[in-house]
Design an enzyme around this catalytic site. Sequence first.
Site, PDB file in Angstrom:
ATOM      1  N   LYS A   1      13.206 -11.517   9.342  1.00 47.99           N
ATOM      2  CA  LYS A   1      13.546 -12.660   8.685  1.00 47.99           C
ATOM      3  C   LYS A   1      15.262 -12.509   8.696  1.00 47.99           C
ATOM      4  O   LYS A   1      15.757 -13.386   8.380  1.00 47.99           O
ATOM      5  CB  LYS A   1      13.230 -12.198   7.209  1.00 47.99           C
ATOM      6  CG  LYS A   1      11.865 -12.666   6.857  1.00 47.99           C
ATOM      7  CD  LYS A   1      11.656 -12.867   5.438  1.00 47.99           C
ATOM      8  CE  LYS A   1      10.206 -13.413   4.963  1.00 47.99           C
ATOM      9  NZ  LYS A   1       9.999 -13.453   3.566  1.00 47.99           N
TER      10      LYS A   1
ATOM     11  N   LYS B   1       2.950 -15.913  13.910  1.00 50.70           N
ATOM     12  CA  LYS B   1       1.892 -16.494  12.986  1.00 50.70           C
ATOM     13  C   LYS B   1       2.355 -17.638  12.273  1.00 50.70           C
ATOM     14  O   LYS B   1       3.512 -17.996  12.411  1.00 50.70           O
ATOM     15  CB  LYS B   1       1.778 -14.993  11.874  1.00 50.70           C
ATOM     16  CG  LYS B   1       3.183 -14.947  10.960  1.00 50.70           C
ATOM     17  CD  LYS B   1       2.905 -14.094   9.837  1.00 50.70           C
ATOM     18  CE  LYS B   1       4.116 -13.722   9.009  1.00 50.70           C
ATOM     19  NZ  LYS B   1       4.234 -12.845   8.004  1.00 50.70           N
TER      20      LYS B   1
ATOM     21  N   LYS C   1       5.129 -20.316   6.525  1.00 56.20           N
ATOM     22  CA  LYS C   1       5.725 -21.229   5.482  1.00 56.20           C
ATOM     23  C   LYS C   1       6.975 -21.749   5.927  1.00 56.20           C
ATOM     24  O   LYS C   1       7.458 -22.982   5.885  1.00 56.20           O
ATOM     25  CB  LYS C   1       5.931 -20.746   4.090  1.00 56.20           C
ATOM     26  CG  LYS C   1       4.495 -20.468   3.474  1.00 56.20           C
ATOM     27  CD  LYS C   1       4.922 -20.331   1.848  1.00 56.20           C
ATOM     28  CE  LYS C   1       3.636 -19.718   1.187  1.00 56.20           C
ATOM     29  NZ  LYS C   1       3.959 -18.229   1.059  1.00 56.20           N
TER      30      LYS C   1
END
Length: 343
Positions: free
Chosen positions: A115, A205, A208
């Site tokens: 992130k 993956k 969102k």
Amino acid sequence: GSMLVSGIQPTGAFHLGNYLGATKTWHTIARKLDSSSQMILFIADLHSLTVPQNYSDLKKQRFEAYASLLACGLDPTKVTIYHQSAVPEHTQLQWALTCFAGMGSLNRMTQWKAKADLKGDAQIQNELGAVKLGLFAYPVLMAADVLLFNATHVPVGQDQAQHLELTRDLVSAFNKQTKTKFLNYPKTLMAPSNRILNLRDPSKKMSKSDGDELSKITITEDGKSMRTKIMKATTDSIEGPLTFDPEQRPGISNLITIYSATTNQTIEEIVPKIKDLSKRDLKELVADAVVRELQEPNRMYKELMASPDLLHKLSVEGAEKARAVASKNLKQVYKILGMDMEK
Ligand code: TYM
């Protein structure tokens, strides 16, 4: 009885990965709960603060997420469903736990690095200064979420397993240092489905936060657009029979995984049935299954979003129910730490 606890972040509509890796499993578990067991689910809105947000969008997304959970079939009269930020005990327990969490074990967590967009170790050393404390400490909040209810089981998708190992390490550190056994070791209840991958780039993956709308299918979009996205999914140029081979053929394998999870069949059952199809026909088959599976959540979501007062009322009631349990456990933990007001 069992205490099942899990959470989901509200940033962006739930996608097929969330559905197959989490909410569908939660729904299955909730239907089978016996009277001595409890299930507690929350919208992990505090977790969303670990990366920059548009905060007025976030307010809206929290309610969309709440509606999405209900739309996945979860019944708020049987399962406690609420917004994490409405139960301040989460962060109160987190503080206590941060005092038992080693910087070294947090540093080993892989998700914050992704992130924070840090790749090699050298870069991490260089840029550590820019990483926000909240992002780094995020797994401790996640541990607090679970331990606040003394969860016995935590149903999650595969990407959360590492965080739950840290949770158990924290239990061990806390119990050892306080010479108590108050905190349980929660078990990871892994979703039966493999990770659902990004439809455009199956090396990642489904997520969102991916800006490419074609990369994910959300439970709130219409059937036509679901179908288009599956028809456009990246596969490979290998000829001959279709095979399930996540290493060599991640795109095809992802479609097979999706087909398996949406039709409740194992991969082994499916492969012989589909191996002689063309890639196009496989996609048609998968699209049919996805559209069918998400039809009801899709319908219910629209209905719920038309009833904001109901959503608000349910989320307030959910928070009250959660607080009743959370405040009792938090008091115990604080008492163990010498932080109670008794004489
Ligand atoms: P989050 O919001 O990223 O994802 C929610 C759930 O969906 C699963 N999931 C997937 N499963 C399969 N394929 C995918 N592509 C995929 N993407 C997401 C996740 O495994 C998860 O179960 N930290 C958590 C939220 C959280 C939590 C907790 C979970 C906060 N506190 C306490 C359990 C217990 C998260 O960011 O999940």
